[in-house]
Design a protein around this motif. Structure first.
Motif, PDB file in Angstrom:
ATOM      1  N   ARG A 228       0.829  -1.212   0.000  1.00 29.81           N
ATOM      2  CA  ARG A 228       0.000   0.000   0.000  1.00 29.81           C
ATOM      3  C   ARG A 228       0.859   1.255   0.000  1.00 29.81           C
ATOM      4  NH1 ARG A 228      -3.424  -3.070   3.502  1.00 29.81           N
ATOM      5  NH2 ARG A 228      -2.264  -2.304   5.314  1.00 29.81           N
ATOM      6  N   THR A 231       2.578   1.808  -3.401  1.00 30.50           N
ATOM      7  CA  THR A 231       1.610   2.238  -4.413  1.00 30.50           C
ATOM      8  C   THR A 231       1.254   3.706  -4.231  1.00 30.50           C
ATOM      9  OG1 THR A 231       0.685   0.003  -4.562  1.00 30.50           O
ATOM     10  CG2 THR A 231      -0.676   1.813  -5.380  1.00 30.50           C
ATOM     11  N   LYS A 232       1.054   4.128  -2.978  1.00 24.21           N
ATOM     12  CA  LYS A 232       0.721   5.520  -2.694  1.00 24.21           C
ATOM     13  C   LYS A 232       1.886   6.437  -3.018  1.00 24.21           C
ATOM     14  CE  LYS A 232      -0.950   8.557   0.984  1.00 24.21           C
ATOM     15  NZ  LYS A 232      -1.393   8.634   2.417  1.00 24.21           N
ATOM     16  N   PRO A 237       0.238   1.734  -9.076  1.00 26.13           N
ATOM     17  CA  PRO A 237       0.972   0.461  -9.061  1.00 26.13           C
ATOM     18  C   PRO A 237       2.117   0.452 -10.068  1.00 26.13           C
ATOM     19  CG  PRO A 237      -1.081   0.221 -10.276  1.00 26.13           C
ATOM     20  CD  PRO A 237      -1.108   1.583  -9.669  1.00 26.13           C
ATOM     21  N   HIS A 243      -1.991  -6.309  -9.775  1.00 18.74           N
ATOM     22  CA  HIS A 243      -3.054  -5.661 -10.546  1.00 18.74           C
ATOM     23  C   HIS A 243      -3.086  -6.144 -11.993  1.00 18.74           C
ATOM     24  CE1 HIS A 243       0.572  -3.355 -11.356  1.00 18.74           C
ATOM     25  NE2 HIS A 243       0.011  -2.958 -12.476  1.00 18.74           N
ATOM     26  N   THR A 250      -8.305  -5.554  -8.012  1.00 19.65           N
ATOM     27  CA  THR A 250      -7.117  -5.765  -7.182  1.00 19.65           C
ATOM     28  C   THR A 250      -7.216  -5.110  -5.814  1.00 19.65           C
ATOM     29  OG1 THR A 250      -5.734  -5.889  -9.164  1.00 19.65           O
ATOM     30  CG2 THR A 250      -4.611  -5.518  -7.074  1.00 19.65           C
ATOM     31  N   SER A 251      -7.549  -3.838  -5.782  1.00 13.24           N
ATOM     32  CA  SER A 251      -7.587  -3.101  -4.517  1.00 13.24           C
ATOM     33  C   SER A 251      -8.585  -3.713  -3.553  1.00 13.24           C
ATOM     34  CB  SER A 251      -7.927  -1.635  -4.773  1.00 13.24           C
ATOM     35  OG  SER A 251      -8.010  -0.919  -3.562  1.00 13.24           O
ATOM     36  N   THR A 252      -9.766  -4.049  -4.056  1.00 17.81           N
ATOM     37  CA  THR A 252     -10.798  -4.626  -3.195  1.00 17.81           C
ATOM     38  C   THR A 252     -10.379  -5.980  -2.660  1.00 17.81           C
ATOM     39  OG1 THR A 252     -12.539  -3.492  -4.432  1.00 17.81           O
ATOM     40  CG2 THR A 252     -13.210  -5.379  -3.105  1.00 17.81           C
ATOM     41  N   THR A 254      -7.303  -7.362  -2.375  1.00 15.43           N
ATOM     42  CA  THR A 254      -6.163  -7.333  -1.456  1.00 15.43           C
ATOM     43  C   THR A 254      -6.543  -6.679  -0.125  1.00 15.43           C
ATOM     44  OG1 THR A 254      -5.356  -5.287  -2.508  1.00 15.43           O
ATOM     45  CG2 THR A 254      -4.417  -7.374  -3.264  1.00 15.43           C
ATOM     46  N   SER A 255      -7.377  -5.651  -0.170  1.00 19.58           N
ATOM     47  CA  SER A 255      -7.821  -5.005   1.069  1.00 19.58           C
ATOM     48  C   SER A 255      -8.651  -5.957   1.913  1.00 19.58           C
ATOM     49  CB  SER A 255      -8.635  -3.743   0.763  1.00 19.58           C
ATOM     50  OG  SER A 255      -7.843  -2.752   0.149  1.00 19.58           O
TER      51      SER A 255
END
Length: 277
Positions: A228, A231-232, A237, A243, A250-252, A254-255
């Motif tokens: 995270r 990426t930020k 990414p 991704h 991907t975000s959903t 992995t979160s």
């Protein structure tokens, strides 16, 4: 649609090889000079990627003379890494045709075809002779397979007596409802998690003895936090990564996975076993 088709469809990208090839110029690479390190962020589809692979392989002590089985090989990243590292022969099998097609092409890019072969098929019914392999491993595979005993009986069948099997799977830690989707399942119908105790019993029933077990919860949470942060910091990414495989979900995924681990419901766990029969 059969259960196997549902599982395979969950992983289908539709243009995976093209997506990987399209990312190469962004990396400053071509098919001719791409390296195994360049591909690692996308072709090792498990928590921790290459670092997790190293951690498992360091415990297995495979050698150049051995013929190794990769169960649920995905894009073949771990198989290529093992072959390049110790020059052992590796055969990978995976349920998803697109993954096998991509695995073969990526191996050709790296000139590793003489060490590695890939087969499309089920881990519950593998097209290999009895006692074919000197060792094996599976990285994030059992989460889609309900009958763990049948899985390990089939793996035992194709391993020679005395062979070492390394497992790195997501396993249940406590009762509770998982948040979906996660990388291995969109919803619960194709998520077949089991506890470490259930894995140990299934392995014993299939003729394995347990050598060691290692819960990698803290490692996984650190991995997701680092991912995270990177990426930020980079404003998005990298050219190749998780991704590339999971696309807009991907975000959903992995979160949700990190949340489920943080809440104590699941964790990645290593189990090292040896075939005794």
């Amino acid at each position: 649609m059969s259960y196997d088709e549902s599982v395979s469809d969950h992983y289908v990208h539709g243009g995976l090889l093209e997506a990987i090839e399209a990312a190469l110029p962004v990396l400053g690479k071509t098919i001719e000079n791409v390296t195994i390190e360049d591909l690692a962020p996308v072709d090792e589809f498990h928590v921790g990627g290459r670092s997790a692979t190293d951690h498992l392989f360091d415990q297995l002590n495979f050698s150049e003379q051995e013929y190794i089985l990769d169960v649920g090989c995905g894009l073949g990243g771990a198989a290529r890494y093992l072959a390049s590292k110790i020059k052992s022969r590796v055969t990978g099998i995976d349920l998803t045709p697109e993954y096998i097609t991509t695995a073969k092409v990526l191996s050709s890019w790296l000139n590793l075809e003489k060490y590695i072969t890939f087969e499309q098929g089920s881990a519950l019914s593998m097209p290999f002779q009895d006692n074919s392999f000197d060792g094996g491993y599976m990285l994030h595979v059992g989460m889609n397979i309900e009958d763990k005993i049948a899985l390990f009986v089939e793996i035992s069948r194709v391993l020679r007596p005395g062979s070492t099997l390394g497992i790195y799977d997501i396993m249940t830690q406590d009762e509770g409802e998982l948040v979906y989707p996660v990388p291995w399942a969109t919803e619960s119908s194709t998520s077949k998690l089991a506890s470490p105790a259930q894995y140990r019993q299934a392995l014993k029933d299939a003729g394995f003895e347990i050598i060691s077990e290692n819960n990698r919860r803290d490692f996984s949470l650190e991995f997701f936090e680092t991912l995270r942060a990177k990426t930020k910091a980079n404003g998005g990414p990298p050219p190749l990564g998780l991704h590339t495989l999971m696309q807009e979900s991907t975000s959903t995924k992995t979160s949700n996975m990190a949340k489920n681990i943080s809440n104590g419901l699941i964790a990645p766990v290593e189990i090292i076993a040896r075939k005794t029969l």
